[in-house]
Design an enzyme around this catalytic site. Sequence first.
Site, PDB file in Angstrom:
ATOM      1  N   ASP A 183       2.795  -2.839   8.213  1.00 20.97           N
ATOM      2  CA  ASP A 183       1.791  -2.787   7.150  1.00 20.97           C
ATOM      3  C   ASP A 183       0.881  -1.592   7.392  1.00 20.97           C
ATOM      4  OD1 ASP A 183       0.409  -3.554   4.885  1.00 20.97           O
ATOM      5  OD2 ASP A 183      -0.032  -5.579   5.597  1.00 20.97           O
ATOM      6  N   GLY A 184       0.128  -1.217   6.400  1.00 22.58           N
ATOM      7  CA  GLY A 184      -0.828  -0.131   6.531  1.00 22.58           C
ATOM      8  C   GLY A 184      -2.217  -0.654   6.838  1.00 22.58           C
ATOM      9  N   LYS A 220      -8.300  -3.895   6.020  1.00 18.91           N
ATOM     10  CA  LYS A 220      -7.175  -3.826   5.106  1.00 18.91           C
ATOM     11  C   LYS A 220      -7.612  -4.402   3.762  1.00 18.91           C
ATOM     12  CE  LYS A 220      -3.286  -5.356   6.572  1.00 18.91           C
ATOM     13  NZ  LYS A 220      -2.668  -4.279   5.725  1.00 18.91           N
ATOM     14  N   GLY A 221      -6.806  -4.171   2.754  1.00 16.72           N
ATOM     15  CA  GLY A 221      -7.097  -4.747   1.445  1.00 16.72           C
ATOM     16  C   GLY A 221      -7.309  -3.742   0.345  1.00 16.72           C
ATOM     17  N   GLU A 224      -1.349 -10.567   3.083  1.00 17.39           N
ATOM     18  CA  GLU A 224      -1.054  -9.757   4.262  1.00 17.39           C
ATOM     19  C   GLU A 224      -1.458 -10.480   5.542  1.00 17.39           C
ATOM     20  OE1 GLU A 224      -1.411  -5.178   2.574  1.00 17.39           O
ATOM     21  OE2 GLU A 224      -3.229  -6.238   3.181  1.00 17.39           O
ATOM     22  N   GLY A 284       0.807  -1.211   0.000  1.00 19.84           N
ATOM     23  CA  GLY A 284       0.000   0.000   0.000  1.00 19.84           C
ATOM     24  C   GLY A 284       0.831   1.247   0.000  1.00 19.84           C
ATOM     25  N   SER A 285       0.136   2.382  -0.109  1.00 19.83           N
ATOM     26  CA  SER A 285       0.826   3.656  -0.282  1.00 19.83           C
ATOM     27  C   SER A 285       1.615   4.078   0.957  1.00 19.83           C
ATOM     28  CB  SER A 285      -0.188   4.743  -0.660  1.00 19.83           C
ATOM     29  OG  SER A 285      -1.189   4.868   0.340  1.00 19.83           O
ATOM     30  N   GLY A 306      -5.081  -2.294  -1.162  1.00 13.37           N
ATOM     31  CA  GLY A 306      -4.065  -2.613  -2.153  1.00 13.37           C
ATOM     32  C   GLY A 306      -4.269  -3.961  -2.808  1.00 13.37           C
TER      33      GLY A 306
END
Length: 226
Positions: A83-84, A96-97, A105, A29-30, A99
């Site tokens: 992680d983001g 999450k997800g 993940e 992710g960003s 990305g």
Amino acid sequence: MTQDEAKRLAGEAALRELPSEGVIGLGTGSTTKFFIEALGGAVKAGAKYIGVPTSESSRALASSLGIPLLGDEGPWNIAVTVDGADEVDDALELIKGGGGAQTREKIINFASRRNVIIVDESKLSSRLGERWAVPIEVLHFAHAQTAKQLAAFGTVSTRMRDGAPRLTDSGNFIYDVATGPIASPRTLDAALRNVPGVVETGLFCGRANVVLVAGVSGVRRLVPKA
């Protein structure tokens, strides 16, 4: 402070959560991109870290920065995964997800001794589902039938990219289920995973040891309440 500046601040702050050396899970992710860039700088300066990427995009970035990487097959001895998240609620439960890598993940999250989540303040909500739909990875076979079953939980949409359905690195579909505010993320996660054809959900319940939140006042370090 721009959103990218906040993301960079969070990514760089995550370096302080790492051991002096070891195997590090690399999220997708960003925001995690900034962490991987910071980790690459540490490796270039002599730090002995080895990465386990959660996606092909993270693998490509880490490789370009000279970070040594382990293969996809596992098992791994992961000290910390960084992680983001797309949404973080008051209990530090996560969606999450965004990305498109939530299954990989989650596998790496569970394989890690500690999990550090890095976000900017825009990702905070009182309850999950207020801002973000729940991403669901769905088997390619009978994916439309699975989507029909998922409609019992909210409004279902196919994740698209460049005019075509976006597939995960494993070749599966992603459906986003807009549920609205979620009363019990753990209950919903279990119910969604019981739908035949669902590979994994983007609900990460009880999986954050530390959440670093970047904003105009700096970085806040949040941990789950005892």
